[in-house]
Design a protein around this motif. Structure first.
Motif, mmCIF file in Angstrom:
data_model
loop_
_atom_site.group_PDB
_atom_site.id
_atom_site.type_symbol
_atom_site.label_atom_id
_atom_site.label_comp_id
_atom_site.label_asym_id
_atom_site.label_seq_id
_atom_site.Cartn_x
_atom_site.Cartn_y
_atom_site.Cartn_z
ATOM 1 N N ASP B 143 0.908 -1.475 0.208
ATOM 2 C CA ASP B 143 0.094 -0.266 0.057
ATOM 3 C C ASP B 143 0.611 1.288 -0.299
ATOM 4 O OD1 ASP B 143 -2.551 -1.608 -0.345
ATOM 5 O OD2 ASP B 143 -3.180 -0.395 1.839
ATOM 6 N N MET B 144 1.521 0.915 0.883
ATOM 7 C CA MET B 144 2.750 2.651 0.769
ATOM 8 C C MET B 144 3.116 2.865 -0.111
ATOM 9 S SD MET B 144 4.892 2.240 4.445
ATOM 10 C CE MET B 144 5.695 0.866 4.218
ATOM 11 N N TRP B 145 4.162 2.220 -1.691
ATOM 12 C CA TRP B 145 3.920 1.946 -3.364
ATOM 13 C C TRP B 145 3.198 2.111 -3.528
ATOM 14 C CZ3 TRP B 145 8.905 2.629 -4.602
ATOM 15 C CH2 TRP B 145 9.117 3.209 -3.497
ATOM 16 N N ARG B 146 2.538 2.000 -3.657
ATOM 17 C CA ARG B 146 0.806 2.213 -4.075
ATOM 18 C C ARG B 146 0.424 3.827 -4.374
ATOM 19 N NH1 ARG B 146 -2.983 -2.105 -2.346
ATOM 20 N NH2 ARG B 146 -1.717 -3.398 -3.356
ATOM 21 N N LEU B 147 0.245 3.980 -2.171
ATOM 22 C CA LEU B 147 0.667 5.712 -2.177
ATOM 23 C C LEU B 147 1.661 6.143 -3.261
ATOM 24 C CD1 LEU B 147 -0.920 6.165 0.699
ATOM 25 C CD2 LEU B 147 -2.337 6.351 -0.658
ATOM 26 N N THR B 148 3.226 6.246 -2.873
ATOM 27 C CA THR B 148 3.754 6.409 -4.070
ATOM 28 C C THR B 148 4.084 7.004 -5.472
ATOM 29 O OG1 THR B 148 5.122 5.196 -2.615
ATOM 30 C CG2 THR B 148 6.154 6.394 -4.064
ATOM 31 N N GLY B 149 3.138 5.978 -6.123
ATOM 32 C CA GLY B 149 3.203 5.102 -7.295
ATOM 33 C C GLY B 149 1.785 6.492 -7.732
ATOM 34 N N PHE B 150 1.053 6.077 -7.287
ATOM 35 C CA PHE B 150 0.043 7.432 -6.801
ATOM 36 C C PHE B 150 -0.085 9.466 -7.021
ATOM 37 C CE2 PHE B 150 -4.081 10.114 -5.423
ATOM 38 C CZ PHE B 150 -4.606 10.068 -6.379
ATOM 39 N N VAL B 151 0.568 8.943 -5.500
ATOM 40 C CA VAL B 151 1.075 10.517 -5.674
ATOM 41 C C VAL B 151 1.546 11.232 -6.963
ATOM 42 C CG1 VAL B 151 2.999 12.383 -4.252
ATOM 43 C CG2 VAL B 151 1.519 10.988 -3.600
ATOM 44 N N GLY B 152 3.114 9.899 -7.641
ATOM 45 C CA GLY B 152 4.121 10.599 -8.671
ATOM 46 C C GLY B 152 2.819 10.756 -9.858
ATOM 47 N N ALA B 153 1.501 9.768 -9.738
ATOM 48 C CA ALA B 153 0.701 10.206 -10.569
ATOM 49 C C ALA B 153 -0.333 11.794 -11.158
ATOM 50 C CB ALA B 153 -0.210 8.930 -10.878
ATOM 51 N N MET B 154 -0.109 12.516 -9.817
ATOM 52 C CA MET B 154 -1.153 13.638 -9.331
ATOM 53 C C MET B 154 -0.596 14.364 -10.273
ATOM 54 S SD MET B 154 -1.856 13.068 -5.330
ATOM 55 C CE MET B 154 -2.480 14.697 -5.429
ATOM 56 N N PRO B 155 0.395 14.803 -10.824
ATOM 57 C CA PRO B 155 0.509 16.292 -11.517
ATOM 58 C C PRO B 155 -0.506 15.751 -12.965
ATOM 59 C CG PRO B 155 2.344 15.535 -10.326
ATOM 60 C CD PRO B 155 1.756 14.594 -10.034
ATOM 61 N N GLY B 156 -0.557 14.540 -13.355
ATOM 62 C CA GLY B 156 -1.791 14.201 -14.271
ATOM 63 C C GLY B 156 -2.834 14.447 -14.330
ATOM 64 N N LEU B 157 -3.584 14.578 -13.044
ATOM 65 C CA LEU B 157 -4.706 14.249 -12.726
ATOM 66 C C LEU B 157 -5.524 15.176 -12.719
ATOM 67 C CD1 LEU B 157 -5.612 11.089 -12.168
ATOM 68 C CD2 LEU B 157 -5.365 12.116 -9.739
ATOM 69 N N SER B 158 -7.030 14.971 -13.396
ATOM 70 C CA SER B 158 -7.738 16.135 -13.245
ATOM 71 C C SER B 158 -8.980 16.359 -12.083
ATOM 72 C CB SER B 158 -8.134 16.751 -14.876
ATOM 73 O OG SER B 158 -9.336 15.544 -14.790
ATOM 74 N N PRO B 159 -9.450 17.171 -11.656
ATOM 75 C CA PRO B 159 -10.244 16.885 -10.501
ATOM 76 C C PRO B 159 -11.227 16.157 -11.064
ATOM 77 C CG PRO B 159 -9.594 20.041 -10.348
ATOM 78 C CD PRO B 159 -8.874 18.726 -11.992
ATOM 79 N N ALA B 160 -11.882 16.373 -12.459
ATOM 80 C CA ALA B 160 -12.746 15.492 -12.637
ATOM 81 C C ALA B 160 -12.553 13.700 -12.991
ATOM 82 C CB ALA B 160 -12.832 15.547 -13.848
ATOM 83 N N ALA B 161 -11.151 13.350 -13.026
ATOM 84 C CA ALA B 161 -10.188 12.471 -13.104
ATOM 85 C C ALA B 161 -10.255 11.834 -11.648
ATOM 86 C CB ALA B 161 -9.371 12.291 -13.776
ATOM 87 N N TYR B 162 -9.644 12.453 -10.691
ATOM 88 C CA TYR B 162 -9.341 11.821 -9.272
ATOM 89 C C TYR B 162 -11.390 12.284 -9.167
ATOM 90 C CZ TYR B 162 -8.861 11.821 -4.580
ATOM 91 O OH TYR B 162 -8.467 11.148 -3.317
ATOM 92 N N ALA B 163 -12.517 12.283 -9.215
ATOM 93 C CA ALA B 163 -13.490 12.610 -8.885
ATOM 94 C C ALA B 163 -13.838 11.439 -9.158
ATOM 95 C CB ALA B 163 -14.464 13.217 -9.138
ATOM 96 N N GLU B 164 -13.359 11.463 -10.396
ATOM 97 C CA GLU B 164 -14.386 9.649 -10.962
ATOM 98 C C GLU B 164 -13.428 8.294 -10.761
ATOM 99 O OE1 GLU B 164 -16.385 9.437 -14.054
ATOM 100 O OE2 GLU B 164 -15.894 7.179 -13.921
ATOM 101 N N LEU B 165 -12.042 8.679 -10.434
ATOM 102 C CA LEU B 165 -11.338 6.988 -9.909
ATOM 103 C C LEU B 165 -12.110 7.241 -7.876
ATOM 104 C CD1 LEU B 165 -7.922 8.426 -10.595
ATOM 105 C CD2 LEU B 165 -9.374 6.322 -11.114
#
Lengths: 109, 298
Positions: B143-165
């Protein structure tokens, strides 16, 4: 040197003289066979928790707020406060429990 | 002789003066959370912090198959454990977090300038006095690596895409749940006793108990001091002191005594065993080595 020894003896005597009634009760019911109590001679029992910092202790028996009333009730009838408590009912009267609770809450800071 | 003493005196005076200047000009006397340090102190601290973390994070081994990836599961994990303080694309941090000092950083911005190893380092070890907790031992390695991967992908995530996820994820996972901590090299641990001490640190045991070996306030007596807990005849005043009972008690206090003020902290069995090992190592009488006499409650 002699003066220091005299002061020490006096201090110990004063210590013993404080709350003679409570001390007699603590001795009679054998509290120290299970609990460590500051300045009360005995085997430093470790069946129950140390009673060294009662005024700062947040809970009585880990279950109820630490007030003089609750502590006295617990001493008089432990299972009334926590039915699962291993603390035995020693037949302490309500008045005796009040005196012991007052004594415990006055030591250790 | 006299001369060297004079030089020493001048040196000491200079150090004292510099200390006093840093203390007053740096506003170290201001302990409130409504004012940040002056800019030069802030920059200085950040410089030192980043230098140290850069060195430490070099030793973090990135697992095979790691990728910067935002999927419903990792978004749910982030929303549950991180967004309260850090916010998320289009989502503000909780009210309490707005008043924190330092203000929790925006992680999309952090991800743009920090390598994944550093992000992982922050998640796992936390940062002293910043409000960032260590998730070590309370979150699985995966889970810690899953979060690391998510944070790394955050700059490419729009508010709408986040809500969708989040929508796709449905139910959010429990905040803190018992996790089987995977075997692996632990930075802080050498054996189960030492690991127990570290586990007690990251489960905040010291906020209610005095525990030798863990630094904290000198006068907390919410629960009893634990220096002699391993030698006491009873656990919580109700349960005979055996290693198995100690583990039971740490994992689920209310199962032992429904009235107990000790909360359930979601400790896994493995970590509860380590904590018990630490407690038994502290006391003068080690009851874990006593003769077993059955497992009854009294």
């Amino acid at each position: 040197m002699r003066l220091q020894a005299l002061t020490l003896v006096l201090a110990l005597a004063a210590c013993d003289e404080a709350d003679p009634e409570a001390r007699a009760l603590v001795a009679r019911y054998g509290c120290v066979s299970c609990h460590e109590i500051p300045n009360v001679p005995g085997p430093r029992g470790n069946s129950g928790p140390p009673l060294t910092h009662m005024p700062r202790q947040v809970y009585v028996a880990g279950v109820a707020p630490n007030t003089p009333e609750v502590l006295a009730r617990f001493i008089a009838d432990p299972q009334a406060i926590d039915p699962r408590s291993a603390m035995p009912d020693l037949g302490v009267s309500a008045e005796e429990a009040r005196i012991i609770a007052g004594f415990l809450l006055g030591i250790g800071g | 002789m006299r001369r060297s003493r004079r030089i020493l005196g001048i040196g000491l005076a200079a150090i004292l003066l510099a200390g006093a200047a840093v203390f007053s000009l740096g506003e170290f006397y201001n302990l409130t959370a409504i004012r940040q340090h002056p800019l030069w102190v802030f920059r200085g601290i950040a410089l030192g912090r980043d230098a140290l973390i850069g060195m430490e994070a070099e030793y973090v081994a990135v697992p095979d198959g790691f990728e910067l990836r935002a999927d419903p599961a990792s978004a749910a994990l982030y929303q549950k454990h991180c967004a309260q303080c850090h916010g998320a694309p289009g989502v503000a941090a909780e009210e309490f977090a707005l008043g924190m000092m330092p203000v929790p950083s925006n992680l999309a911005a952090a991800a743009k300038r920090r390598p994944a190893q550093e992000v992982y380092w922050f998640i796992r070890y936390g940062l002293k006095m910043s409000g960032m907790p260590a998730w070590d031992m309370r979150m699985s390695e995966a889970d810690m690596w899953r979060l690391t991967g998510f944070v790394g992908a955050m700059p490419g995530l729009s508010p709408a895409a986040y809500a969708e996820l989040l929508e796709q994820a449905g139910e959010l996972p429990d905040a803190i749940r018992p996790v089987a901590v995977e075997a692996g090299p632990l930075k802080t641990a050498i054996g189960s006793v030492e690991r127990g001490r570290a586990a007690m640190q990251v489960h905040a045991c010291r906020s209610c108990h005095l525990i030798p070996g863990i630094v904290g306030a000198p006068d907390v007596f919410v629960g009893p001091p634990l220096d002699e807990a391993g030698g006491r005849a009873y656990i919580a005043g109700v349960l005979r002191n055996t290693p198995d009972n100690m583990v039971r008690w740490i994992m689920d206090p209310q199962a032992v005594d429904p009235l107990s003020a000790m909360p359930s902290l979601g400790v896994s069995e493995a970590l509860a065993r380590d904590m018990a090992a630490y407690l038994y190592s502290l006391s003068s009488l080690d009851r874990s080595k006593a003769e077993p006499e059955g497992d009854e409650d009294r």
